[in-house]
Enzyme design. Structure first.
Site, mmCIF file in Angstrom:
data_model
loop_
_atom_site.group_PDB
_atom_site.id
_atom_site.type_symbol
_atom_site.label_atom_id
_atom_site.label_comp_id
_atom_site.label_asym_id
_atom_site.label_seq_id
_atom_site.Cartn_x
_atom_site.Cartn_y
_atom_site.Cartn_z
ATOM 1 N N CYS A 10 -2.772 6.317 2.241
ATOM 2 C CA CYS A 10 -1.646 7.206 1.928
ATOM 3 C C CYS A 10 -2.131 8.643 2.038
ATOM 4 O O CYS A 10 -3.138 8.908 2.705
ATOM 5 C CB CYS A 10 -1.045 6.881 0.560
ATOM 6 S SG CYS A 10 -2.166 7.101 -0.837
ATOM 7 N N ASN A 13 -4.473 9.264 -1.814
ATOM 8 C CA ASN A 13 -5.280 8.110 -2.278
ATOM 9 C C ASN A 13 -5.382 8.081 -3.804
ATOM 10 O O ASN A 13 -6.409 7.695 -4.356
ATOM 11 C CB ASN A 13 -6.683 8.102 -1.623
ATOM 12 C CG ASN A 13 -7.471 6.821 -1.834
ATOM 13 O OD1 ASN A 13 -8.701 6.850 -1.876
ATOM 14 N ND2 ASN A 13 -6.816 5.684 -1.989
ATOM 15 N N CYS A 15 -2.048 7.462 -5.607
ATOM 16 C CA CYS A 15 -0.822 6.793 -6.084
ATOM 17 C C CYS A 15 -0.566 5.487 -5.326
ATOM 18 O O CYS A 15 -0.826 4.400 -5.820
ATOM 19 C CB CYS A 15 0.390 7.713 -5.964
ATOM 20 S SG CYS A 15 0.272 9.205 -6.984
ATOM 21 N N ARG A 16 -0.051 5.609 -4.095
ATOM 22 C CA ARG A 16 0.405 4.400 -3.395
ATOM 23 C C ARG A 16 -0.718 3.501 -2.925
ATOM 24 O O ARG A 16 -0.674 2.281 -3.147
ATOM 25 C CB ARG A 16 1.283 4.805 -2.190
ATOM 26 C CG ARG A 16 2.594 5.425 -2.614
ATOM 27 C CD ARG A 16 3.267 6.116 -1.456
ATOM 28 N NE ARG A 16 2.508 7.297 -1.041
ATOM 29 C CZ ARG A 16 2.787 8.053 0.004
ATOM 30 N NH1 ARG A 16 3.814 7.730 0.774
ATOM 31 N NH2 ARG A 16 2.067 9.112 0.290
ATOM 32 N N SER A 17 -1.717 4.062 -2.231
ATOM 33 C CA SER A 17 -2.739 3.164 -1.647
ATOM 34 C C SER A 17 -3.635 2.512 -2.709
ATOM 35 O O SER A 17 -4.011 1.349 -2.518
ATOM 36 C CB SER A 17 -3.545 3.853 -0.541
ATOM 37 O OG SER A 17 -4.223 4.982 -1.002
ATOM 38 N N ASP A 125 6.957 8.015 -1.687
ATOM 39 C CA ASP A 125 5.884 8.676 -2.433
ATOM 40 C C ASP A 125 6.358 8.946 -3.867
ATOM 41 O O ASP A 125 7.300 9.716 -4.074
ATOM 42 C CB ASP A 125 5.552 9.998 -1.722
ATOM 43 C CG ASP A 125 4.360 10.697 -2.351
ATOM 44 O OD1 ASP A 125 3.898 10.254 -3.417
ATOM 45 O OD2 ASP A 125 3.901 11.696 -1.758
HETATM 46 P P1 4NP Z 1 -0.242 9.352 -2.702
HETATM 47 O O1 4NP Z 1 0.593 10.461 -3.508
HETATM 48 O O2 4NP Z 1 -0.304 9.850 -1.276
HETATM 49 O O3 4NP Z 1 0.586 8.122 -2.848
HETATM 50 O O4 4NP Z 1 -1.601 9.259 -3.360
HETATM 51 C C1 4NP Z 1 0.289 11.817 -3.506
HETATM 52 C C2 4NP Z 1 -0.782 12.275 -4.235
HETATM 53 C C3 4NP Z 1 -1.076 13.627 -4.273
HETATM 54 C C4 4NP Z 1 -0.270 14.504 -3.568
HETATM 55 C C5 4NP Z 1 0.804 14.043 -2.834
HETATM 56 C C6 4NP Z 1 1.078 12.684 -2.793
HETATM 57 N N1 4NP Z 1 -0.551 15.905 -3.631
HETATM 58 O O5 4NP Z 1 0.211 16.663 -3.039
HETATM 59 O O6 4NP Z 1 -1.533 16.286 -4.294
#
Ligand code: 4NP
Length: 154
Positions: A10, A13, A15-17, A125
């Site tokens: 993702c 790294n 939240c989703r992954s 997301d």
């Molecule tokens: P992820 O979510 O891609 O599912 O881990 C996010 C985590 C951090 C951010 C955006 C999405 N960020 O902008 O810091």
């Protein structure tokens, strides 16, 4: 056939992954499959950090501990180290294609391509959302993890 090795990717790294990694690891253990599993992101903002506390709590509500995972950035080398690489959304897929080495053997697709009827759909997301959004992410990654385990077990 090489031993399967699965990478979930993702943006951050955190939240989703990591949720996909935790859900898939639990499903492989339940099925008695030996599969290497990891996750990675494309932004280094959170490099070395554990998953977002909301992701950790969501996995914990489903009996899975992801608190000791650490965020890392995806690399071109991952295409040689993993047999299956799953992007959470179209941006992640584009980012992966931008570093994809020529001739690598890995299967690359969106995660929800694994789930009949959800092909081409992104895992939303949840980062700017609330805990209920993380539960929706969980439902998506569990559905994909089950489909993947069923595919690998046959
Ligand atoms: P992820 O979510 O891609 O599912 O881990 C996010 C985590 C951090 C951010 C955006 C999405 N960020 O902008 O810091």
């Amino acid at each position: 056939m090489p031993e399967p090795a699965v990478l979930f990717v993702c943006l951050g790294n955190i939240c989703r992954s990591p949720l996909a990694e935790g859900a898939f690891r639990a499903e492989t253990e339940r099925a008695g499959l030996n599969v290497r599993v990891d996750s990675a992101g494309f932004e280094a903002f959170h490099s070395g950090d554990p998953p977002d506390p909301r992701a950790v709590r969501t996995a914990a509500r489903h009996g899975i501990d992801i608190s000791r995972l650490a965020s890392r950035v995806a690399t071109a080398d991952d295409f040689w180290r993993f047999t299956h690489i799953f992007a959470m959304d179209h941006r992640n897929l584009r980012d992966l294609r931008s570093i994809e080495p020529r001739g690598h053997p890995a299967h690359l697709s969106l995660l929800l391509d694994l789930v009949p009827g959800r092909e081409g759909v992104a895992v939303a997301d949840p980062y700017y959302g609330v805990e209920a959004d993380f539960e929706r992410t969980w439902a998506d990654v569990v559905a994909a993890a089950r489909a993947l385990v069923a595919g690998l077990a046959t």
